[in-house]
Write a protein that holds these residues in place. Structure first.
Motif, PDB file in Angstrom:
ATOM      1  N   GLY A  79       4.326 -26.592 -25.287  1.00 55.26           N
ATOM      2  CA  GLY A  79       3.297 -26.800 -26.286  1.00 55.26           C
ATOM      3  C   GLY A  79       3.445 -28.121 -27.017  1.00 55.26           C
ATOM      4  O   GLY A  79       4.539 -28.684 -27.103  1.00 55.26           O
ATOM      5  N   ASP A  80       2.340 -28.607 -27.577  1.00 55.82           N
ATOM      6  CA  ASP A  80       2.396 -29.834 -28.384  1.00 55.82           C
ATOM      7  C   ASP A  80       3.065 -29.591 -29.726  1.00 55.82           C
ATOM      8  O   ASP A  80       3.519 -30.527 -30.376  1.00 55.82           O
ATOM      9  N   TRP A  81       3.093 -28.313 -30.153  1.00 46.60           N
ATOM     10  CA  TRP A  81       3.751 -27.910 -31.397  1.00 46.60           C
ATOM     11  C   TRP A  81       4.781 -26.838 -31.111  1.00 46.60           C
ATOM     12  O   TRP A  81       4.610 -26.028 -30.196  1.00 46.60           O
ATOM     13  N   LEU A  82       5.857 -26.851 -31.899  1.00 47.68           N
ATOM     14  CA  LEU A  82       6.920 -25.872 -31.760  1.00 47.68           C
ATOM     15  C   LEU A  82       7.002 -25.053 -33.044  1.00 47.68           C
ATOM     16  O   LEU A  82       6.978 -25.600 -34.150  1.00 47.68           O
ATOM     17  N   THR A 105      -2.207 -32.488 -38.998  1.00 48.01           N
ATOM     18  CA  THR A 105      -1.240 -33.468 -39.488  1.00 48.01           C
ATOM     19  C   THR A 105      -0.254 -33.815 -38.384  1.00 48.01           C
ATOM     20  O   THR A 105      -0.315 -33.282 -37.280  1.00 48.01           O
ATOM     21  N   GLU A 106       0.688 -34.670 -38.717  1.00 46.54           N
ATOM     22  CA  GLU A 106       1.768 -35.010 -37.770  1.00 46.54           C
ATOM     23  C   GLU A 106       3.127 -34.741 -38.413  1.00 46.54           C
ATOM     24  O   GLU A 106       4.121 -35.382 -38.067  1.00 46.54           O
ATOM     25  N   THR A 107       3.169 -33.804 -39.344  1.00 45.72           N
ATOM     26  CA  THR A 107       4.392 -33.523 -40.089  1.00 45.72           C
ATOM     27  C   THR A 107       4.911 -32.130 -39.781  1.00 45.72           C
ATOM     28  O   THR A 107       4.251 -31.313 -39.145  1.00 45.72           O
ATOM     29  N   ALA A 108       6.121 -31.851 -40.269  1.00 48.42           N
ATOM     30  CA  ALA A 108       6.749 -30.546 -40.116  1.00 48.42           C
ATOM     31  C   ALA A 108       6.410 -29.666 -41.317  1.00 48.42           C
ATOM     32  O   ALA A 108       6.076 -30.166 -42.399  1.00 48.42           O
ATOM     33  N   ALA A 109       6.513 -28.360 -41.139  1.00 48.69           N
ATOM     34  CA  ALA A 109       6.221 -27.432 -42.224  1.00 48.69           C
ATOM     35  C   ALA A 109       7.088 -26.187 -42.097  1.00 48.69           C
ATOM     36  O   ALA A 109       7.417 -25.750 -40.991  1.00 48.69           O
ATOM     37  N   ALA A 110       7.442 -25.632 -43.264  1.00 49.67           N
ATOM     38  CA  ALA A 110       8.126 -24.348 -43.325  1.00 49.67           C
ATOM     39  C   ALA A 110       7.241 -23.373 -44.094  1.00 49.67           C
ATOM     40  O   ALA A 110       6.282 -23.778 -44.771  1.00 49.67           O
ATOM     41  N   ALA A 150       6.767 -33.885 -30.446  1.00 45.90           N
ATOM     42  CA  ALA A 150       7.198 -35.287 -30.452  1.00 45.90           C
ATOM     43  C   ALA A 150       8.076 -35.581 -31.664  1.00 45.90           C
ATOM     44  O   ALA A 150       9.067 -36.310 -31.557  1.00 45.90           O
ATOM     45  N   LEU A 151       7.731 -35.031 -32.813  1.00 42.67           N
ATOM     46  CA  LEU A 151       8.538 -35.245 -34.010  1.00 42.67           C
ATOM     47  C   LEU A 151       9.884 -34.556 -33.895  1.00 42.67           C
ATOM     48  O   LEU A 151      10.922 -35.101 -34.315  1.00 42.67           O
ATOM     49  N   TYR A 152       9.898 -33.358 -33.314  1.00 47.34           N
ATOM     50  CA  TYR A 152      11.161 -32.654 -33.097  1.00 47.34           C
ATOM     51  C   TYR A 152      12.122 -33.518 -32.285  1.00 47.34           C
ATOM     52  O   TYR A 152      13.300 -33.675 -32.657  1.00 47.34           O
ATOM     53  N   LYS A 174      13.677 -35.226 -43.401  1.00 51.34           N
ATOM     54  CA  LYS A 174      13.432 -35.429 -44.829  1.00 51.34           C
ATOM     55  C   LYS A 174      12.285 -36.420 -45.059  1.00 51.34           C
ATOM     56  O   LYS A 174      12.230 -37.483 -44.448  1.00 51.34           O
ATOM     57  N   GLY A 175      11.391 -36.029 -45.958  1.00 54.86           N
ATOM     58  CA  GLY A 175      10.219 -36.850 -46.223  1.00 54.86           C
ATOM     59  C   GLY A 175       9.046 -36.540 -45.321  1.00 54.86           C
ATOM     60  O   GLY A 175       7.938 -37.030 -45.536  1.00 54.86           O
ATOM     61  N   ARG A 176       9.280 -35.709 -44.308  1.00 56.49           N
ATOM     62  CA  ARG A 176       8.215 -35.335 -43.369  1.00 56.49           C
ATOM     63  C   ARG A 176       8.071 -33.823 -43.272  1.00 56.49           C
ATOM     64  O   ARG A 176       7.641 -33.288 -42.253  1.00 56.49           O
TER      65      ARG A 176
END
Length: 227
Positions: A79-82, A105-110, A150-152, A174-176
């Motif tokens: 997948g494009d997202w994990l 977006t192109e950022t991470a989230a919890a 990609a960010l991972y 951090k910051g993302r």
């Protein structure tokens, strides 16, 4: 258009908790968000793998180490997202809409943490975890983690270590990182077993020792000896 999210769940004798975790993912399937489910198992001897197969999951096996298991699962993801999720955590109803919005977006989230307990200390512990996530970009694994593949990889992924793998990746992001307006309902069993104050104090001590350079393997030895 293919569904964007690969869900990755590390397991080790997670038989009792896994069915509820998987049931909560149904909302994402209905919304066309989930492309695949990957169970990264560390040697379960209970019904974990039978449950995973019944759910149509792809199963990855290897040594028991949550960082290593998460890393192996991510290698198999298409997948494009994990979405990394613990087996004793359920995404609360209504999670799909905030996740869908975040995919722009192109950022991470919890997710916002909540325990399956009515104990007053549960509310205090949740509040601290969510505050820590907002102020310090430091969510733990039981809050789940959603990020572009990609960010991972750009952040180096989960390190193959037995403890603090979630902190290591959060530092790299951090910051993302952002906190979603959605809830991860996680088991309070460990707090109820050890005591809320004792468990909380031990978690803070472990985090402090890791931040000052204690190897994760050393921390894990003490962690597994808790009452």
């Amino acid at each position: 258009m293919r569904a964007p999210i690969s869900v990755i769940i590390p397991t080790l004798n997670a038989g009792p908790a896994l069915p509820a975790c998987l049931m909560a993912l149904g909302e994402g399937l209905q919304e066309g968000l989930i492309r695949e489910l990957i169970i990264s198992d560390g040697g379960s001897t209970d019904a974990t793998l039978q449950t995973a197969r019944a759910a149509g999951a792809e199963i990855v096996t290897g040594p028991a180490s949550r960082g290593g298991q998460l890393r192996r699962g991510a290698v198999r993801a298409k997948g494009d997202w994990l979405l990394f999720l613990h087996a004793d955590t359920c995404l609360a109803p209504g999670w799909a809409a905030p996740v869908l919005a975040h995919l722009t977006t192109e950022t991470a989230a919890a997710f916002r943490l909540r325990f399956d307990s009515r104990h007053p200390m549960a509310r205090l512990t949740e509040s601290w975890a969510n505050l820590r996530s907002r102020l310090f970009d430091l969510p733990y694994g039981d809050q789940a983690l959603l990020l572009p593949r990609a960010l991972y990889h750009a952040a180096g992924g989960y390190p193959d270590q037995p403890l603090m793998e979630d902190v290591a990746l959060a530092r790299a992001l951090k910051g993302r990182l952002t906190l979603l307006p959605a809830t991860a309902l996680t088991s309070a069993d460990r707090y109820q077993r050890d005591g809320w104050l004792r468990r909380g104090a031990q978690n803070l001590t472990t985090l402090a020792r890791y931040a000052t350079g204690t190897p994760p393997e050393t921390l894990a030895q003490r962690y597994t000896k808790r009452p």
